[in-house]
Scaffold this motif. Structure first.
Motif, PDB file in Angstrom:
ATOM      1  N   GLY A  40       0.814  -1.208   0.000  1.00 15.96           N
ATOM      2  CA  GLY A  40       0.000   0.000   0.000  1.00 15.96           C
ATOM      3  C   GLY A  40       0.851   1.262   0.000  1.00 15.96           C
ATOM      4  N   GLU A  61      10.234   3.608   6.072  1.00 16.20           N
ATOM      5  CA  GLU A  61      10.147   2.141   6.033  1.00 16.20           C
ATOM      6  C   GLU A  61      11.259   1.562   6.904  1.00 16.20           C
ATOM      7  N   ALA A 104       8.604   4.264  12.481  1.00 21.32           N
ATOM      8  CA  ALA A 104       7.756   5.326  13.028  1.00 21.32           C
ATOM      9  C   ALA A 104       7.237   4.836  14.368  1.00 21.32           C
ATOM     10  N   SER A 130       0.498   2.587   6.080  1.00 22.87           N
ATOM     11  CA  SER A 130       0.221   1.274   5.489  1.00 22.87           C
ATOM     12  C   SER A 130       1.146   0.257   6.145  1.00 22.87           C
ATOM     13  N   ARG A 187      -4.585 -11.668   6.931  1.00 27.06           N
ATOM     14  CA  ARG A 187      -4.117 -11.242   5.617  1.00 27.06           C
ATOM     15  C   ARG A 187      -4.141 -12.428   4.660  1.00 27.06           C
ATOM     16  N   ASP A 317      -3.808  -4.006   4.642  1.00 27.32           N
ATOM     17  CA  ASP A 317      -4.225  -5.011   5.616  1.00 27.32           C
ATOM     18  C   ASP A 317      -4.732  -4.392   6.909  1.00 27.32           C
ATOM     19  N   SER A 327      -5.312  -8.040   0.723  1.00 31.58           N
ATOM     20  CA  SER A 327      -4.367  -8.552  -0.270  1.00 31.58           C
ATOM     21  C   SER A 327      -3.444  -7.430  -0.714  1.00 31.58           C
ATOM     22  N   GLY A 328      -2.326  -7.800  -1.317  1.00 34.37           N
ATOM     23  CA  GLY A 328      -1.398  -6.820  -1.852  1.00 34.37           C
ATOM     24  C   GLY A 328      -2.027  -6.034  -2.993  1.00 34.37           C
ATOM     25  N   PHE A 329      -2.815  -6.736  -3.810  1.00 37.42           N
ATOM     26  CA  PHE A 329      -3.490  -6.094  -4.933  1.00 37.42           C
ATOM     27  C   PHE A 329      -4.457  -5.027  -4.413  1.00 37.42           C
TER      28      PHE A 329
HETATM   29  C1  LIG Z   1       1.808 -16.259   2.382  1.00 35.10           C
HETATM   30  C2  LIG Z   1       1.143 -15.053   1.817  1.00 35.10           C
HETATM   31  C3  LIG Z   1       0.856 -14.990   0.460  1.00 35.10           C
HETATM   32  C4  LIG Z   1       0.249 -13.866  -0.077  1.00 35.10           C
HETATM   33  N1  LIG Z   1      -0.030 -13.848  -1.421  1.00 35.10           N
HETATM   34  C5  LIG Z   1      -0.661 -12.782  -1.954  1.00 35.10           C
HETATM   35  C6  LIG Z   1      -0.949 -12.743  -3.357  1.00 35.10           C
HETATM   36  O1  LIG Z   1      -0.649 -13.680  -4.106  1.00 35.10           O
HETATM   37  N2  LIG Z   1      -1.561 -11.641  -3.844  1.00 35.10           N
HETATM   38  C7  LIG Z   1      -1.895 -10.582  -3.060  1.00 35.10           C
HETATM   39  O2  LIG Z   1      -2.436  -9.607  -3.578  1.00 35.10           O
HETATM   40  N3  LIG Z   1      -1.628 -10.582  -1.724  1.00 35.10           N
HETATM   41  C8  LIG Z   1      -1.033 -11.656  -1.162  1.00 35.10           C
HETATM   42  N4  LIG Z   1      -0.739 -11.670   0.186  1.00 35.10           N
HETATM   43  C9  LIG Z   1      -1.186 -10.523   1.036  1.00 35.10           C
HETATM   44  C10 LIG Z   1      -0.216  -9.351   1.007  1.00 35.10           C
HETATM   45  O3  LIG Z   1       1.057  -9.737   1.433  1.00 35.10           O
HETATM   46  C11 LIG Z   1      -0.713  -8.239   1.923  1.00 35.10           C
HETATM   47  O4  LIG Z   1      -2.088  -8.058   1.757  1.00 35.10           O
HETATM   48  C12 LIG Z   1       0.011  -6.923   1.625  1.00 35.10           C
HETATM   49  O5  LIG Z   1       1.374  -7.067   1.939  1.00 35.10           O
HETATM   50  C13 LIG Z   1      -0.616  -5.770   2.391  1.00 35.10           C
HETATM   51  O6  LIG Z   1       0.044  -4.563   2.110  1.00 35.10           O
HETATM   52  P1  LIG Z   1       0.245  -3.476   3.258  1.00 35.10           P
HETATM   53  O7  LIG Z   1       0.802  -2.272   2.611  1.00 35.10           O
HETATM   54  O8  LIG Z   1      -0.983  -3.377   4.070  1.00 35.10           O
HETATM   55  O9  LIG Z   1       1.341  -4.146   4.241  1.00 35.10           O
HETATM   56  P2  LIG Z   1       2.798  -4.695   3.893  1.00 35.10           P
HETATM   57  O10 LIG Z   1       2.932  -4.984   2.468  1.00 35.10           O
HETATM   58  O11 LIG Z   1       3.066  -5.765   4.875  1.00 35.10           O
HETATM   59  O12 LIG Z   1       3.758  -3.466   4.197  1.00 35.10           O
HETATM   60  C14 LIG Z   1       3.920  -2.963   5.495  1.00 35.10           C
HETATM   61  C15 LIG Z   1       5.296  -2.312   5.587  1.00 35.10           C
HETATM   62  O13 LIG Z   1       5.290  -1.365   6.634  1.00 35.10           O
HETATM   63  C16 LIG Z   1       6.493  -1.458   7.351  1.00 35.10           C
HETATM   64  N5  LIG Z   1       6.203  -0.939   8.693  1.00 35.10           N
HETATM   65  C17 LIG Z   1       5.232  -1.378   9.547  1.00 35.10           C
HETATM   66  N6  LIG Z   1       5.204  -0.604  10.647  1.00 35.10           N
HETATM   67  C18 LIG Z   1       6.171   0.336  10.474  1.00 35.10           C
HETATM   68  C19 LIG Z   1       6.610   1.428  11.266  1.00 35.10           C
HETATM   69  N7  LIG Z   1       6.063   1.695  12.450  1.00 35.10           N
HETATM   70  N8  LIG Z   1       7.614   2.205  10.795  1.00 35.10           N
HETATM   71  C20 LIG Z   1       8.185   1.930   9.578  1.00 35.10           C
HETATM   72  N9  LIG Z   1       7.793   0.917   8.789  1.00 35.10           N
HETATM   73  C21 LIG Z   1       6.795   0.137   9.238  1.00 35.10           C
HETATM   74  C22 LIG Z   1       6.873  -2.917   7.295  1.00 35.10           C
HETATM   75  O14 LIG Z   1       8.257  -3.088   7.485  1.00 35.10           O
HETATM   76  C23 LIG Z   1       6.422  -3.279   5.879  1.00 35.10           C
HETATM   77  O15 LIG Z   1       7.446  -3.087   4.945  1.00 35.10           O
HETATM   78  C24 LIG Z   1      -0.101 -12.772   0.760  1.00 35.10           C
HETATM   79  C25 LIG Z   1       0.188 -12.831   2.117  1.00 35.10           C
HETATM   80  C26 LIG Z   1       0.790 -13.958   2.650  1.00 35.10           C
HETATM   81  C27 LIG Z   1       1.100 -13.994   4.115  1.00 35.10           C
END
Ligand SMILES: Cc1cc2nc3c(=O)[nH]c(=O)nc-3n(C[C@H](O)[C@H](O)[C@H](O)COP(=O)(O)OP(=O)(O)OC[C@H]3O[C@@H](n4cnc5c(N)ncnc54)[C@H](O)[C@@H]3O)c2cc1C
Lengths: 425, 101
Positions: A40, A61, A104, A130, A187, A317, A327-329
């Motif tokens: 995100g 990050e 953060a 995110s 997630r 998430d 999801s990542g998407f």
């Molecule tokens: C096994 C598995 C398979 C998956 N396969 C898929 C798939 O095929 N397709 C799909 O769309 N999704 C998939 N997902 C889901 C996907 O990984 C998540 O939905 C996605 O990563 C969510 O994005 P986000 O930005 O919310 O969090 P994230 O991508 O987890 O990013 C969060 C980031 O914030 C950073 N962070 C957190 N708190 C702090 C802080 N206080 N200060 C600085 N940095 C911080 C972390 O280090 C991290 O880099 C899968 C998940 C798993 C577990």
């Protein structure tokens, strides 16, 4: 036409923005701080700069390299190496994003500042969070951080994934791999079943007498008929799935003994134990005061701004965005909507109409892929699924369809990583 | 200015002539998810076809055929295209045709 209010009207211009030399058109650039460089956050940072190159965007990050959860199951299955799912931040820097590697730790919503682990403070005009998920340590009896070193969750990619990978490699043929699935929102709803599939692929090629036991807290699961059809075709008899009502709900784990205890008191002994524990929004969300009693973040679905604290946008998430899955998407499309909303707002315009989508590809075996998709809009503050859109891959199709979806799944991964981190295949 | 609610557009099955009336800012957001599969600006680095620069008429015809389940080889696009109205599809087709220039 919507009246264009004067730029910066009604905007608390932060110290950061004021301290900066004027960048363009004689106006101090507004400063947007994004916490979290995952699916995100990195999307939002890139699209903020892309949509308005005059904006000052800082991405905070914790880690210098990001390992994706998507395709980490393929690494467990032996179909990918870790390098191929690891991404850096140089291309975001090249796009004009200031990248700061720190955690953060606190948010002051009134003063519009965020405090970092190195003690420094950043002032913001808009804040984007995110942070992904955090584990609810202890919510499942016996599962704390020490337990995770013995029975990995591997639900945040990186060292945990490597640990699970290495345990599976060290396991003897004929062993049992036990997966424990969480209660509550988690997630990637199809993720556990893709993981079971990929481990089954590894076992079939290297340790064919081994078994997989999935202890589930749910009665049914994402893409269930498709997964079960694939398991039948590729791994007959290898994967046993136990639903909640069949005593699949695990109430306690003993990580040292590698045992999972169910609600009816049955103890399942594992050779490798993977505990996917209960989850909540990443800790910084709670620190910022944007979580509710569920531990997740309510948002205004038309822009992904916190429903509780104006000026703070939350993605991915961490949010309550159903019917969109975690999801990542989804996180990526929410990041684009939020970036466009922030750009519009800072310019005194109404945010554009929100439009989201999701597709989760899952790989059951090499050349055998399936998917689930949806298209979403916002109705007032609520995310809604467009009626008639989306759904899962058809059940009755030949191998060409599954093969095409396996290839398109890899294509999706290449495209979204290029879109977010600028990774070139 | 028309601010099309997506479901409304779908229900109304708007005429092609209205495609150009979708606000560019709305259209940019609507085109956002396409990049996740077709690559940034529709330039794909992988197995999914690039759509940047695809002639507008051809792209619109293909997308409408996906939506009507008239392409037997398609996998995911039929499910996705059912989330968009005809006017939106034509506007998206133009968007990616122009991106390629
Ligand atoms: C096994 C598995 C398979 C998956 N396969 C898929 C798939 O095929 N397709 C799909 O769309 N999704 C998939 N997902 C889901 C996907 O990984 C998540 O939905 C996605 O990563 C969510 O994005 P986000 O930005 O919310 O969090 P994230 O991508 O987890 O990013 C969060 C980031 O914030 C950073 N962070 C957190 N708190 C702090 C802080 N206080 N200060 C600085 N940095 C911080 C972390 O280090 C991290 O880099 C899968 C998940 C798993 C577990």
């Amino acid at each position: 036409m919507i009246a264009r209010r004067s730029v910066l009207k009604g905007i608390g211009v932060g110290m950061g923005a004021l301290a900066l030399p004027s960048l363009a058109r004689g106006q101090a650039a507004a400063h947007v701080v994004v916490v979290g460089g995952g699916f995100g956050g990195a999307t939002a940072a890139r699209y903020l700069r892309r949509g308005n190159p005059d904006l000052r965007v800082t991405l905070v990050e914790a880690d210098e390299r990001f390992v994706t959860c998507p395709f980490s199951n393929l690494y467990l299955g032996g179909l990918r190496d870790l390098d191929s799912i690891t991404h850096g931040y140089d291309d975001l820097r090249a796009a004009g994003v200031e990248v700061v590697h720190a955690r953060a730790e606190g948010v002051d919503a009134a003063a519009r500042t965020v405090t970092l682990s190195d003690g420094s403070q950043l002032a913001w005009d808009r804040l984007v969070l995110s942070p992904g998920i955090d584990i609810r340590w202890g919510a499942l009896a016996g599962y704390d951080e020490a337990a995770a070193a013995l029975a990995p969750h591997a639900w945040k990619a990186g060292p945990q994934t490597q640990l699970l990978h290495d345990q599976l490699r060290a396991m003897e043929d004929g062993g049992t791999f036990v997966m424990v699935l969480p209660e509550g929102p988690f997630r990637c709803p199809p993720g556990p079943y893709e993981r079971a599939s990929m481990v089954a692929h590894y076992f079939t090629t290297e340790k064919p007498r081994s078994k997989i036991l999935i202890l589930d807290s749910q009665e049914r699961f994402s893409k269930q008929p498709l997964f079960q059809q694939g398991w039948e075709a590729l791994y007959p008899g290898m994967i046993e799935w136990v639903s909640q009502s069949d005593d699949g709900l695990v109430v306690e784990v003993d990580a040292a003994a590698r045992e999972a205890v169910t609600g009816f008191g049955e103890r399942h002994k594992a050779d490798v134990l993977n505990v996917i524990p209960p989850q909540k929004a990443g800790a910084i969300a709670e620190a910022a005061g944007v979580t509710d009693e569920t531990g997740w973040v309510p948002v205004r679905g038309d822009r992904f701004e916190s429903a509780l604290v104006p000026g703070i946008y939350v993605l991915g998430d961490a949010t309550i965005a159903n019917p969109m899955p975690k999801s990542g998407f989804s996180a990526n499309t929410q990041g684009k909507v939020a970036a466009a909303a922030i750009i519009a707002e800072l310019a005194g315009r109404e945010p554009p109409t929100a439009s989201f989508a999701n597709t989760c590809y899952s790989l059951i075996g090499p050349g055998y892929g399936i998917s689930v998709a949806g298209v979403y809009a916002a109705d007032g503050g609520t995310v809604i699924e467009i009626e008639g859109s989306g759904g899962v891959s058809p059940l009755e199709v030949g191998p060409e369809f599954r093969r095409a979806e396996a290839e398109y799944g890899a294509g999706w991964y290449a495209s979204i990583c290029a879109d977010i981190w600028g990774t070139r295949a | 200015m028309i601010r099309l609610a997506v479901p409304l557009a779908l229900a109304a099955g708007l005429a092609p002539a209205q495609a150009q009336e979708i606000d560019p800012a709305d259209l940019a957001v609507m085109a956002g998810p396409c990049a996740n599969c077709h690559g940034p600006d529709g330039r794909s680095p992988g197995a999914i076809p690039s759509i940047a620069g695809l002639p507008e008429g051809e792209a619109a015809a293909k997308m409408l055929a996906f939506r009507a389940d008239e392409d037997p080889k398609a996998t995911i696009m039929p499910r996705l295209m059912k989330g968009y109205g005809e006017a939106e599809i034509r506007a998206l087709a133009r968007w990616f045709a122009e991106v390629g220039q």
